[in-house]
Design an enzyme around this catalytic site. Sequence first.
Site, short mmCIF file in Angstrom:
data_model
loop_
_atom_site.label_atom_id
_atom_site.label_comp_id
_atom_site.label_asym_id
_atom_site.label_seq_id
_atom_site.Cartn_x
_atom_site.Cartn_y
_atom_site.Cartn_z
N HIS A 18 -10.62 3.62 -39.99
CA HIS A 18 -10.55 3.08 -41.36
C HIS A 18 -9.11 2.66 -41.68
CE1 HIS A 18 -14.09 5.94 -41.89
NE2 HIS A 18 -14.61 4.80 -42.25
N HIS A 36 -10.88 8.16 -41.12
CA HIS A 36 -10.20 8.45 -39.86
C HIS A 36 -9.30 7.26 -39.52
CE1 HIS A 36 -13.19 5.70 -38.27
NE2 HIS A 36 -14.17 6.48 -38.72
N GLY A 82 -16.01 6.75 -46.89
CA GLY A 82 -15.19 7.96 -46.91
C GLY A 82 -15.23 8.71 -45.59
N ALA A 83 -14.81 9.99 -45.63
CA ALA A 83 -14.62 10.79 -44.41
C ALA A 83 -13.74 9.97 -43.45
CB ALA A 83 -15.94 11.19 -43.76
P1 AMP Z 1 -17.92 3.40 -42.77
O1 AMP Z 1 -17.09 4.29 -43.62
O2 AMP Z 1 -18.50 4.06 -41.57
O3 AMP Z 1 -18.94 2.62 -43.57
O4 AMP Z 1 -16.93 2.30 -42.18
C1 AMP Z 1 -16.12 1.52 -43.02
C2 AMP Z 1 -15.51 0.42 -42.20
O5 AMP Z 1 -14.70 0.98 -41.17
C3 AMP Z 1 -16.56 -0.46 -41.50
O6 AMP Z 1 -16.15 -1.81 -41.56
C4 AMP Z 1 -16.54 0.06 -40.09
O7 AMP Z 1 -16.93 -0.89 -39.12
C5 AMP Z 1 -15.06 0.42 -39.92
N1 AMP Z 1 -14.89 1.40 -38.84
C6 AMP Z 1 -15.60 2.54 -38.63
N2 AMP Z 1 -15.20 3.15 -37.51
C7 AMP Z 1 -14.22 2.37 -36.97
C8 AMP Z 1 -13.41 2.47 -35.79
N3 AMP Z 1 -13.54 3.48 -34.92
N4 AMP Z 1 -12.51 1.50 -35.57
C9 AMP Z 1 -12.37 0.45 -36.44
N5 AMP Z 1 -13.10 0.31 -37.56
C10 AMP Z 1 -14.01 1.25 -37.83
#
Ligand code: AMP
Length: 281
Positions: free
Chosen positions: A37, A34, A31-32
């Site tokens: 995602h 951007h 979540g949160a």
């Molecule tokens: P998280 O919510 O941080 O667990 O991330 C969920 C997914 O989004 C994971 O596969 C992350 O690697 C991917 N992700 C997070 N930040 C980015 C970004 N800046 N660019 C591309 N993918 C991202």
Amino acid sequence: MYLFKKISGLRLFLESYRSKNRAIGFVPTMGALHEGHLSLIKQSLDSTQCTVGSIFVNPTQFNEAADLEKYPRTPAKDLAMLYKAGCHAVFMPSPEEVYPSGLDTSVAVDFGALAQPMEGRFRPGHFEGVAQVVKRLIDIVGPDKLFMGQKDYQQYLIVRHMAQALSLPTEVVMSPIVREKSGLAMSSRNERLGPENREKAAVLFRILQKTAQWMGQYPPREVERKALQELQQPGIEPEYFELVDGSSLQPIPDFESPGSIVACAALWIGGVRLIDNLILK
Ligand code: AMP
């Protein structure tokens, strides 16, 4: 877009796609949300017929209770973003739904040297938690394709290794890093940086880019030393900066050997831990 909090409803919904042999894409998140995602959601929409996103702040992958507590939670905004992006279904389970008492969700995979350096060294137990939640979510969703960000490069390799080791029928696809205008990799944690630190944090990407120039001039350990030295700035505490083989995550002996090279780094700024990487070769 359908929102499911229970596994049973989600499975019923997915069955209608599966019975017609339609490919299911899955994007797990905490979540949160951007643009990073959303780029994964778009990639899934482009290459599958049904895209499922999940929002679950997984307690088992946090090695510090304070980090879990401070993790940003913006569910209403997240759902609006997923709806606008065209996501078909969102799974937003409770911890009890993911980890019901009596169900063994541990993952018996030896990650060997993949889990030891970098994030594994500084966040003990983190990858066990990641593997546990991703395996459990894959079991629930049964996706044909799983989309993971290059932003968490080591995590991507761990999940890919797990999928291979367990012969999961899911293809793990890596998606490029989406950055803010300054070059700072988008992250849910960026929300916790004030404007000044957000600006300052862009130094990490600038130094990652510099390593691409230093590659031709200095040996790997010297490049790492120079990068760490440049990151030593007031208010910034670098944790690691490593040039590693893109498959084994072991330190590269030189720049000429075959195989890919990734520069990976982590630092603390204003009480927030940031990671980033750049594929150099
Ligand atoms: P998280 O919510 O941080 O667990 O991330 C969920 C997914 O989004 C994971 O596969 C992350 O690697 C991917 N992700 C997070 N930040 C980015 C970004 N800046 N660019 C591309 N993918 C991202």
